[in-house]
Design a protein around this motif. Sequence first.
Motif, PDB file in Angstrom:
ATOM      1  N   LEU A 172       7.002 -10.148   6.232  1.00 52.93           N
ATOM      2  CA  LEU A 172       7.323  -9.228   5.132  1.00 52.93           C
ATOM      3  C   LEU A 172       6.263  -8.143   4.961  1.00 52.93           C
ATOM      4  O   LEU A 172       6.507  -7.134   4.295  1.00 52.93           O
ATOM      5  CB  LEU A 172       7.477 -10.002   3.820  1.00 52.93           C
ATOM      6  CG  LEU A 172       8.625 -11.016   3.745  1.00 52.93           C
ATOM      7  CD1 LEU A 172       8.655 -11.667   2.371  1.00 52.93           C
ATOM      8  CD2 LEU A 172       9.964 -10.352   4.053  1.00 52.93           C
ATOM      9  N   THR A 173       5.106  -8.355   5.564  1.00 53.11           N
ATOM     10  CA  THR A 173       4.023  -7.371   5.443  1.00 53.11           C
ATOM     11  C   THR A 173       4.066  -6.321   6.557  1.00 53.11           C
ATOM     12  O   THR A 173       3.202  -5.450   6.609  1.00 53.11           O
ATOM     13  CB  THR A 173       2.655  -8.079   5.468  1.00 53.11           C
ATOM     14  OG1 THR A 173       2.455  -8.707   6.737  1.00 53.11           O
ATOM     15  CG2 THR A 173       2.565  -9.127   4.355  1.00 53.11           C
ATOM     16  N   ARG A 174       5.047  -6.408   7.438  1.00 51.00           N
ATOM     17  CA  ARG A 174       5.143  -5.449   8.536  1.00 51.00           C
ATOM     18  C   ARG A 174       5.340  -4.039   8.018  1.00 51.00           C
ATOM     19  O   ARG A 174       6.057  -3.812   7.034  1.00 51.00           O
ATOM     20  CB  ARG A 174       6.304  -5.811   9.470  1.00 51.00           C
ATOM     21  CG  ARG A 174       6.071  -7.064  10.280  1.00 51.00           C
ATOM     22  CD  ARG A 174       6.992  -7.177  11.491  1.00 51.00           C
ATOM     23  NE  ARG A 174       8.359  -6.807  11.212  1.00 51.00           N
ATOM     24  CZ  ARG A 174       9.411  -7.599  11.389  1.00 51.00           C
ATOM     25  NH1 ARG A 174       9.233  -8.864  11.789  1.00 51.00           N
ATOM     26  NH2 ARG A 174      10.622  -7.155  11.163  1.00 51.00           N
ATOM     27  N   SER A 175       4.761  -3.092   8.693  1.00 48.59           N
ATOM     28  CA  SER A 175       4.868  -1.688   8.308  1.00 48.59           C
ATOM     29  C   SER A 175       6.318  -1.214   8.429  1.00 48.59           C
ATOM     30  O   SER A 175       7.020  -1.536   9.397  1.00 48.59           O
ATOM     31  CB  SER A 175       3.974  -0.832   9.224  1.00 48.59           C
ATOM     32  OG  SER A 175       4.113   0.528   8.916  1.00 48.59           O
ATOM     33  N   GLY A 200      -2.929 -16.019   2.147  1.00 49.04           N
ATOM     34  CA  GLY A 200      -3.912 -14.953   2.361  1.00 49.04           C
ATOM     35  C   GLY A 200      -3.259 -13.629   2.719  1.00 49.04           C
ATOM     36  O   GLY A 200      -3.831 -12.823   3.467  1.00 49.04           O
ATOM     37  N   LEU A 201      -2.070 -13.381   2.183  1.00 49.67           N
ATOM     38  CA  LEU A 201      -1.321 -12.163   2.508  1.00 49.67           C
ATOM     39  C   LEU A 201      -1.279 -11.200   1.329  1.00 49.67           C
ATOM     40  O   LEU A 201      -1.257 -11.605   0.169  1.00 49.67           O
ATOM     41  CB  LEU A 201       0.113 -12.520   2.913  1.00 49.67           C
ATOM     42  CG  LEU A 201       0.272 -13.425   4.141  1.00 49.67           C
ATOM     43  CD1 LEU A 201       1.734 -13.849   4.294  1.00 49.67           C
ATOM     44  CD2 LEU A 201      -0.215 -12.716   5.412  1.00 49.67           C
ATOM     45  N   LYS A 202      -1.259  -9.922   1.650  1.00 52.28           N
ATOM     46  CA  LYS A 202      -1.094  -8.885   0.639  1.00 52.28           C
ATOM     47  C   LYS A 202       0.187  -8.124   0.929  1.00 52.28           C
ATOM     48  O   LYS A 202       0.429  -7.692   2.059  1.00 52.28           O
ATOM     49  CB  LYS A 202      -2.287  -7.931   0.644  1.00 52.28           C
ATOM     50  CG  LYS A 202      -3.571  -8.565   0.135  1.00 52.28           C
ATOM     51  CD  LYS A 202      -4.687  -7.544   0.034  1.00 52.28           C
ATOM     52  CE  LYS A 202      -5.954  -8.176  -0.523  1.00 52.28           C
ATOM     53  NZ  LYS A 202      -7.065  -7.185  -0.635  1.00 52.28           N
ATOM     54  N   LEU A 203       1.013  -7.982  -0.089  1.00 55.38           N
ATOM     55  CA  LEU A 203       2.313  -7.325   0.084  1.00 55.38           C
ATOM     56  C   LEU A 203       2.558  -6.352  -1.066  1.00 55.38           C
ATOM     57  O   LEU A 203       2.433  -6.722  -2.234  1.00 55.38           O
ATOM     58  CB  LEU A 203       3.431  -8.380   0.117  1.00 55.38           C
ATOM     59  CG  LEU A 203       4.868  -7.874   0.119  1.00 55.38           C
ATOM     60  CD1 LEU A 203       5.146  -7.037   1.374  1.00 55.38           C
ATOM     61  CD2 LEU A 203       5.842  -9.049   0.049  1.00 55.38           C
ATOM     62  N   THR A 204       2.882  -5.135  -0.707  1.00 57.45           N
ATOM     63  CA  THR A 204       3.226  -4.131  -1.721  1.00 57.45           C
ATOM     64  C   THR A 204       4.727  -3.863  -1.616  1.00 57.45           C
ATOM     65  O   THR A 204       5.185  -3.211  -0.659  1.00 57.45           O
ATOM     66  CB  THR A 204       2.449  -2.822  -1.504  1.00 57.45           C
ATOM     67  OG1 THR A 204       1.052  -3.097  -1.535  1.00 57.45           O
ATOM     68  CG2 THR A 204       2.793  -1.814  -2.599  1.00 57.45           C
TER      69      THR A 204
END
Length: 294
Positions: A172-175, A200-204
């Motif tokens: 889900l963090t893929r560009s 340990g993931l960051k998602l906007t």
Amino acid sequence: MTTRSVSRPRPSRPRPGARRTIRLVGGLALAAVALTACSSGDSGDSGDSATASGSATASGSGSGSSAEKLSGTVTVFAAASLKESFTSLGKTFEKEHPGTKVSFNFGGSDSLAASITSGAPADVFAAASPKTMKTVTDAKAAKGAPATFVRNQLEIATLPGNPKKIATLKDLTRSGLKVALCAKEVPCGSAAQTALDGAGLKLTPVSYEQDVKGALTKVELKEVDASVVYRTDVKAAGGKVEGVEFPESKKAINDYPIALLKNAPNAEAATAFIDLVTSARGQKALGQAGFLKP
């Protein structure tokens, strides 16, 4: 003088046939007395039985009348993820208690809790997390201790066929991938953040939605590629979305508490609705919808 003997009359004796007749009449008289006594006893027993039967009937009708007393509207404030299962249970309740109606207000648990503490009239609150229920109990707006009745786990909802080939939470963090999440103050958003932090993931995300149905709708309308919602919502959507399980969700499972509200306008019927939800039948219906046991 010559003394004459006087012959005394002999006492008359009944003839043999007459004796038999007397014995027969006497026997019949005794039988009649016995029958009268028995009849009197039977009548007393019958009366007692009738009284007992009447008491049982009265008791039974009392129980029936108790069920019949339920009437009016039960207003239930419930987390959006409960929409399908609670709507079904509401119909069951109305069928079993003619004269009642279950009115639902589905939405984000945090906004529902705020409405309740602000004085919105409601009978029952079913939240998607203990934290949002605590808002109500801290305000002393609940009657008694809330009970956890189900639990729920997150899934990733994608478009049918999973065209972006999303297999993990990290994907889900893929560009370039458009993702929708529930707002962080909403239970599904808080759980999603817990899962992301644990990995340990960051998602906007491209959008934060006020309840889980809003996040799911973003996928259904193809406005985003994926969203993090509950497994129950993926199941309720049928073929409109596809679910992707991810292991981090096991550490972000939400408990769902339910409570009778202190100022419930219809407390008796509300209690009966909660009883249905927590009963074996209610648990079966919720399990079929994808909820986990409490």
